[in-house]
Design a protein around this motif. Structure first.
Motif, PDB file in Angstrom:
ATOM      1  N   VAL A 129       0.807  -1.132   0.055  1.00  0.00           N
ATOM      2  CA  VAL A 129      -0.017   0.106   0.039  1.00  0.00           C
ATOM      3  C   VAL A 129       0.949   1.282   0.024  1.00  0.00           C
ATOM      4  CG1 VAL A 129      -1.853   1.105   1.042  1.00  0.00           C
ATOM      5  CG2 VAL A 129      -1.520  -1.122   1.621  1.00  0.00           C
ATOM      6  N   PHE A 131       0.180   5.270   0.821  1.00  0.00           N
ATOM      7  CA  PHE A 131      -0.773   6.112   1.252  1.00  0.00           C
ATOM      8  C   PHE A 131      -0.671   7.551   0.799  1.00  0.00           C
ATOM      9  CE2 PHE A 131       0.112   2.705   4.457  1.00  0.00           C
ATOM     10  CZ  PHE A 131      -1.267   2.220   4.609  1.00  0.00           C
ATOM     11  N   GLU A 133      -0.360   9.939   2.573  1.00  0.00           N
ATOM     12  CA  GLU A 133       0.982  10.722   3.207  1.00  0.00           C
ATOM     13  C   GLU A 133       1.881   9.581   3.104  1.00  0.00           C
ATOM     14  OE1 GLU A 133      -1.682   9.226   4.873  1.00  0.00           O
ATOM     15  OE2 GLU A 133      -3.102  10.543   4.780  1.00  0.00           O
ATOM     16  N   ARG A 135       3.890   8.653   5.436  1.00  0.00           N
ATOM     17  CA  ARG A 135       3.945   7.671   6.648  1.00  0.00           C
ATOM     18  C   ARG A 135       5.035   6.857   6.727  1.00  0.00           C
ATOM     19  NH1 ARG A 135      -1.844   5.062   7.191  1.00  0.00           N
ATOM     20  NH2 ARG A 135      -3.283   6.604   6.573  1.00  0.00           N
ATOM     21  N   LEU A 136       6.223   7.516   6.736  1.00  0.00           N
ATOM     22  CA  LEU A 136       7.830   7.119   7.082  1.00  0.00           C
ATOM     23  C   LEU A 136       7.890   7.218   8.340  1.00  0.00           C
ATOM     24  CD1 LEU A 136       9.543   8.802   4.143  1.00  0.00           C
ATOM     25  CD2 LEU A 136       8.544   6.530   4.087  1.00  0.00           C
ATOM     26  N   LEU A 137       8.650   6.140   8.905  1.00  0.00           N
ATOM     27  CA  LEU A 137       8.947   6.163  10.496  1.00  0.00           C
ATOM     28  C   LEU A 137      10.126   7.380  10.544  1.00  0.00           C
ATOM     29  CD1 LEU A 137       9.217   2.387  11.153  1.00  0.00           C
ATOM     30  CD2 LEU A 137       7.314   4.124  11.401  1.00  0.00           C
ATOM     31  N   PRO A 138       9.622   8.506  11.274  1.00  0.00           N
ATOM     32  CA  PRO A 138      10.656   9.774  11.354  1.00  0.00           C
ATOM     33  C   PRO A 138      12.087   9.267  12.084  1.00  0.00           C
ATOM     34  CG  PRO A 138       8.899   9.798  12.987  1.00  0.00           C
ATOM     35  CD  PRO A 138       8.747   8.698  12.154  1.00  0.00           C
ATOM     36  N   ARG A 181      12.443  13.912   7.752  1.00  0.00           N
ATOM     37  CA  ARG A 181      12.120  15.280   7.936  1.00  0.00           C
ATOM     38  C   ARG A 181      13.061  16.202   7.349  1.00  0.00           C
ATOM     39  NH1 ARG A 181      13.639  14.018  13.173  1.00  0.00           N
ATOM     40  NH2 ARG A 181      15.983  14.584  13.445  1.00  0.00           N
ATOM     41  N   ILE A 183      13.836  15.705   4.014  1.00  0.00           N
ATOM     42  CA  ILE A 183      13.924  15.632   2.627  1.00  0.00           C
ATOM     43  C   ILE A 183      12.421  16.245   2.305  1.00  0.00           C
ATOM     44  CG2 ILE A 183      15.287  13.655   2.199  1.00  0.00           C
ATOM     45  CD1 ILE A 183      12.982  11.914   2.115  1.00  0.00           C
ATOM     46  N   SER A 184      12.169  16.643   1.164  1.00  0.00           N
ATOM     47  CA  SER A 184      10.945  17.267   0.753  1.00  0.00           C
ATOM     48  C   SER A 184       9.764  16.458   0.753  1.00  0.00           C
ATOM     49  CB  SER A 184      11.015  17.888  -0.619  1.00  0.00           C
ATOM     50  OG  SER A 184      11.029  16.902  -1.619  1.00  0.00           O
ATOM     51  N   GLY A 186       7.780  15.543  -1.979  1.00  0.00           N
ATOM     52  CA  GLY A 186       7.855  14.992  -3.034  1.00  0.00           C
ATOM     53  C   GLY A 186       8.807  13.497  -3.079  1.00  0.00           C
ATOM     54  N   MET A 187      10.025  13.901  -2.122  1.00  0.00           N
ATOM     55  CA  MET A 187      10.824  12.940  -2.080  1.00  0.00           C
ATOM     56  C   MET A 187      10.420  11.824  -0.962  1.00  0.00           C
ATOM     57  SD  MET A 187      14.221  15.318  -1.554  1.00  0.00           S
ATOM     58  CE  MET A 187      15.660  14.984  -2.064  1.00  0.00           C
ATOM     59  N   ARG A 190       8.053   9.719  -2.965  1.00  0.00           N
ATOM     60  CA  ARG A 190       9.052   8.651  -3.605  1.00  0.00           C
ATOM     61  C   ARG A 190       9.517   7.396  -2.751  1.00  0.00           C
ATOM     62  NH1 ARG A 190      13.279  11.705  -6.499  1.00  0.00           N
ATOM     63  NH2 ARG A 190      12.582  13.675  -5.640  1.00  0.00           N
ATOM     64  N   ARG A 195       9.236   1.913  -0.790  1.00  0.00           N
ATOM     65  CA  ARG A 195       8.882   0.997   0.210  1.00  0.00           C
ATOM     66  C   ARG A 195       7.743  -0.076  -0.138  1.00  0.00           C
ATOM     67  NH1 ARG A 195       6.232   3.443   5.818  1.00  0.00           N
ATOM     68  NH2 ARG A 195       4.661   3.807   4.210  1.00  0.00           N
ATOM     69  N   ALA A 196       6.681   0.356  -0.762  1.00  0.00           N
ATOM     70  CA  ALA A 196       5.701  -0.299  -1.244  1.00  0.00           C
ATOM     71  C   ALA A 196       6.391  -1.329  -2.258  1.00  0.00           C
ATOM     72  CB  ALA A 196       4.586   0.534  -1.897  1.00  0.00           C
TER      73      ALA A 196
END
Lengths: 319, 267
Positions: A129, A131, A133, A135-138, A181, A183-184, A186-187, A190, A195-196
């Protein structure tokens, strides 16, 4: 009301011919399109992952009710392996719910979803999936976040190589060690896509993945998705509210919405998009389809500009 | 591609308030002023020696106790009690907090009881602990552990309830469940709050230490306080208070460093 019936007959037709949704494509453009994609996959070079898979997704009479309020009903649809299907609809029409059901994040109240012939029950390892957002682990680096998508039991060195390969595919190799945090947006999106893809999914489920991005970044991301799909033609279900995005990316577009007097959204229109990808963003044929889909979303088309009749070689649904 | 400003290095310009020597010096101004005022008032005879001993007398008392090995002993035994009680209380608080924060069933079963126990004032435990565990190390360490338990428990349950649902769902979507989901998503997400809870718990542990030692001890800073109170040794009382302030601040600063590191690493 009659739409639903039309859709299901259309689908049984496509199943019988065995050519997937492109069987309904009068121009045959979709068929050539797919052949070209397959050819592209074999010559895609180092970025093409090995052992690529694509599964059929079948929705059979899927409905979902939240607190006695039907949100979705009678969704019957077959997505062919390697097909890109866009799910359009107004906000709150249940398109994300449909995707979550396919992912196993939610369960249908009625009906079943089958992937590659076996029913979805809980989180499905064959799906990945993306998403809206990132939803990366910060607290993890970009590459560690991508590694989260790797199937369980991947060997350490093989996993690291795969992550590096995916980061190169989405153009983030230089940012592998950065935190989300740093990276932008859009990055980050990506990285989320990488990850998906790390799951090597048979079905890629994207829930408005570019919805929160600025217009130019969104166009770049669409092209990236096309590249990714060309390199590894998996089945893609793409939820979007952007008609242009749907027409640019999808083989087929379904429009979810309510029918008069009935609660719960269902498939109201189904459009096979002509032409091979990447498509001309300014094509007249697409403009005609765009108008039709926007009308289906309840957006007034405002007539034909400068009195020119709108012409199209694309026949009106149901063909 | 998309903006790559992020790779640009930080500007070297730093304000005065971000330099460590300025921070340390700034923090020392007020204590120095207080000691100066203290010295001045005693030297001018504003207070009698029976009311307020001079800083010099407190220092002499410290040297005297140190020479006889008593000060070191008191500090050592108090610190040991705080550390043992804090570790036990914080570990139990972490476990109970994780249980209540993650599982709805244990929330329903345990949360009201733990909440009621938290409402009991610390000193109310003392007679009970003295009767049950006698005047030994156990009773003191238990009281300190009770003090350290609640701040950790409260912050951990609260933080776990507020872990970003979207991140948890993303973790689930990528096949994480149970313990792996906890260690991959939930635990790292609450680490900064857990350390803030530990910091509160450590401060609470020092509070409960004095309560425990005042009421039944033969060593420790709390004993020094009560003993000096009985003997009317104001200089030693002030010494014990200063020692508690310094030890509490030192241990707090150590956890503060950990907290800073965690905020950088885990958020």
């Amino acid at each position: 009301m009659s739409h639903t019936a039309d859709v299901s007959t259309d689908l049984t037709g496509t199943d019988a011919t065995g050519t997937g949704p492109t069987g309904a494509d009068p121009t045959g453009a979709g068929v050539r399109d797919r052949d070209e994609l397959r050819a592209g996959a074999t010559t895609a070079g180092p970025s093409a992952p090995a052992g690529n898979t694509a599964y059929t997704v079948e929705f059979a009479g899927v409905g979902r009710t939240f607190a006695a309020e039907p949100v979705l009903r009678d969704v019957t649809l077959t997505v062919a392996p390697g097909e890109v299907l866009a799910i359009l609809g107004t906000s709150g029409c249940g398109k994300s719910t449909l995707l979550r059901i396919a992912a196993g994040l939610d369960a249908p109240s009625t009906g079943t979803v089958r992937i590659d012939g076996s029913a979805v029950d809980g989180i499905d390892a064959r799906c990945a999936v993306g998403f809206q957002e990132p939803r990366l682990l910060p607290w993890r680096t970009v590459s560690a976040n991508v590694a989260l998508g790797l199937p369980r039991g991947t060997r350490r060195d093989a996993g690291a190589a795969r992550v590096a390969q995916l980061l190169e595919l989405v153009g983030l190799s230089a940012f592998a060690g950065h935190r989300p945090r740093e990276i932008s947006g859009g990055m980050a999106q990506r990285a989320s896509l990488a990850r998906a893809l790390a799951r090597n999914p048979g079905v890629l489920l994207l829930d408005e993945p570019f919805g929160a991005l600025d217009a130019l970044t969104r166009l770049k991301m669409q092209d990236l998705l096309l590249d990714v799909h060309a390199a590894a033609p998996t089945t893609v279900l793409l939820v979007t509210h952007d008609v242009d995005e749907a027409l640019q990316l999808a083989d087929r577009v379904i429009l979810l919405g309510r029918e008069d007097g009935r609660a719960g959204a269902t498939i109201r229109q189904e459009v096979v998009v002509p032409g091979r990808r990447p498509r001309d963003r300014g094509s007249a044929e697409l403009a005609e389809l765009r108008g039709r889909l926007l009308a289906g979303l309840g957006i007034e088309r405002h007539g034909q500009p400068r009195g020119l009749p709108s012409t199209s070689t694309v026949p009106h649904f149901p063909y | 591609m998309v903006d790559t400003d992020v790779s640009r290095s930080r500007t070297p310009q730093r304000s005065l308030s971000s330099r460590s020597w300025a921070v340390i010096l700034g923090g020392a101004i007020l204590p120095v002023l207080i000691i100066a005022a203290w010295q001045l008032t005693t030297a001018l005879g504003v207070f009698t020696i029976a009311q307020l001993p001079s800083p010099e007398m407190v220092w002499t008392a410290a040297v005297d106790l140190f020479d006889r090995g008593l000060l070191t002993l008191d500090v050592a035994i108090s610190t040991q009690r705080v550390i043992i009680g804090f570790v036990i209380g914080a570990a139990l608080g972490l476990g109970a907090g994780a249980l209540v924060g993650l599982s709805r069933a244990s929330d329903i079963l345990l949360a009201p009881t733990i909440g009621a126990l938290r409402a009991v004032p610390s000193l109310a435990w003392v007679p009970l602990l003295l009767l049950w565990l006698k005047i030994g190390e156990e009773s003191k360490i238990t009281l300190i552990a009770i003090g350290a338990f609640f701040p950790v428990y409260t912050t951990v349950t609260g933080a776990l309830r507020h872990v970003d649902r979207q991140l948890v769902e993303a973790g689930r979507a990528f096949g994480l469940r149970g313990v792996r989901l906890f260690t991959t998503v939930q635990l790292p997400a609450v680490i900064p709050s857990v350390i803030s809870g530990l910091r509160l718990a450590l401060a609470q542990a020092w509070l409960f230490l004095v309560a425990a030692e005042l009421l039944g001890a033969s060593m420790g800073l709390g004993f020094l306080l009560s003993d000096s109170g009985t003997n009317g040794r104001l200089d030693r009382i002030l010494l014990a208070i200063i020692m508690l302030a310094v030890l509490g601040k030192l241990s707090d600063a150590l956890i503060g460093l950990l907290e800073k590191w965690a905020a950088r690493r885990w958020s």
